[in-house]
Scaffold this active site. Structure first.
Site, PDB file in Angstrom:
ATOM      1  N   ASP A 169       0.859  -1.180   0.000  1.00  0.00           N
ATOM      2  CA  ASP A 169       0.000   0.000   0.000  1.00  0.00           C
ATOM      3  C   ASP A 169       0.897   1.231   0.000  1.00  0.00           C
ATOM      4  O   ASP A 169       1.318   1.710   1.044  1.00  0.00           O
ATOM      5  CB  ASP A 169      -0.928  -0.008   1.212  1.00  0.00           C
ATOM      6  N   HIS A 174       0.663   8.075   3.490  1.00  0.00           N
ATOM      7  CA  HIS A 174       1.322   7.404   4.613  1.00  0.00           C
ATOM      8  C   HIS A 174       2.818   7.721   4.730  1.00  0.00           C
ATOM      9  O   HIS A 174       3.469   7.228   5.646  1.00  0.00           O
ATOM     10  CB  HIS A 174       1.130   5.895   4.487  1.00  0.00           C
ATOM     11  N   ILE A 189      -0.225   9.469   8.038  1.00  0.00           N
ATOM     12  CA  ILE A 189      -0.976   8.648   8.980  1.00  0.00           C
ATOM     13  C   ILE A 189      -0.626   7.172   8.817  1.00  0.00           C
ATOM     14  O   ILE A 189      -0.082   6.744   7.797  1.00  0.00           O
ATOM     15  CB  ILE A 189      -2.500   8.835   8.816  1.00  0.00           C
ATOM     16  N   GLY A 192      -4.666   1.865   8.249  1.00  0.00           N
ATOM     17  CA  GLY A 192      -5.617   1.267   9.174  1.00  0.00           C
ATOM     18  C   GLY A 192      -5.363  -0.211   9.390  1.00  0.00           C
ATOM     19  O   GLY A 192      -5.457  -0.714  10.517  1.00  0.00           O
TER      20      GLY A 192
END
Length: 262
Positions: A169, A174, A189, A192
């Site tokens: 990902d 990120h 961030i 998840g």
């Protein structure tokens, strides 16, 4: 939007090797002393590693034009483990759009992935796609009203998102501060799925289980987590499953979550 329900997203076979499985374990919080997670001679592959192998499926739906990939967000994740992943090999997976829920101003697309090793479902929240007269779908499970049975402290590392993105990902949100600001975030961030998987390691330990014995996992992504944040994870025993909620500074970041270990 209802025409997307049942859409076949195809089949893919994804290969991996032992170093990838080890990198994954390190990226979700395994320690160098966890030899059966990080040493190829004793390796057990974490079940949540399967979710990195299946990431192509929700990406395929976005590429097909079902929603605006710039505004859609990962709402919830479910995983059901059928049997252990081998140390290395290839996994054949098929994917389809299982449901499309109408939330009024938004739609929720459920992407289901199936293989001989696992079944997984991504729920993708797509603003601006609702209002087509469909079913709203089920409501999220509420936090138990009783006090937690156990509360855990789960730290995240400042380099954790940078490590995890190497598993596939590569969204700039990120890693790149400018991309994060464009998305309305003060800084990059955590993924998840990285946060959710990271919780399963100390959760398993608190239950006297092994994290590789995870059999079911579910969680709703309620708010972003930043690398370096410390999570408080409240847990409640519910039969064979454990319900949990993670928060940072009293703000829920993962809710309506549960896990079950063999």
């Amino acid at each position: 939007m209802s025409e997307w329900k049942g859409k076949d997203l195809g089949t893919q076979t994804i290969a991996y090797d032992e170093p990838q499985a080890i990198l994954y374990a390190l990226a979700v919080g395994a320690d160098a002393a966890d030899l059966d997670l990080v040493f190829e001679e004793r390796l057990r592959v974490l079940p949540t590693f399967a979710l990195t192998l299946a990431q192509w499926a929700p990406d395929a739906l976005g590429s097909a034009g079902a929603f605006d990939i710039r505004t859609a967000v990962h709402g919830t994740q479910r995983l059901r483990v059928l049997k252990d992943l081998p140390r290395s090999g290839a996994v054949e997976m098929s994917a389809r759009v299982a449901e499309v829920w109408d939330k009024g101003s938004a739609a929720v697309f459920e992407v289901a992935v199936e293989s001989e090793y696992f079944e997984a479902t991504w729920s993708l929240f797509a603003p601006g796609c609702g209002g087509f007269g469909g079913d709203r779908g089920p409501s999220a499970r509420k936090r138990p009203e009783t006090s937690p049975d156990i509360s855990l402290t789960v730290p995240t590392a400042t380099n954790q998102a940078a490590l995890y993105r190497l598993l596939g990902d590569r969204h700039h949100l990120h890693i790149d501060p400018e991309a994060a600001k464009t998305a309305g975030m003060p800084r990059p961030i955590m993924h998840g799925l990285c946060t959710l998987a990271a919780i399963t390691l100390p959760l398993a330990s608190s239950l006297g289980a092994h994290p590789a014995d995870l059999r079911e996992l579910e969680g709703r992504f309620a708010a972003p987590v930043f690398p370096g944040d410390t999570l408080r994870v409240d847990t409640w025993k519910d039969g064979e499953a454990t319900l949990f909620e993670a928060s940072v500074d009293e703000k829920p970041v993962i809710s309506a979550a549960q896990a079950r270990f063999a």
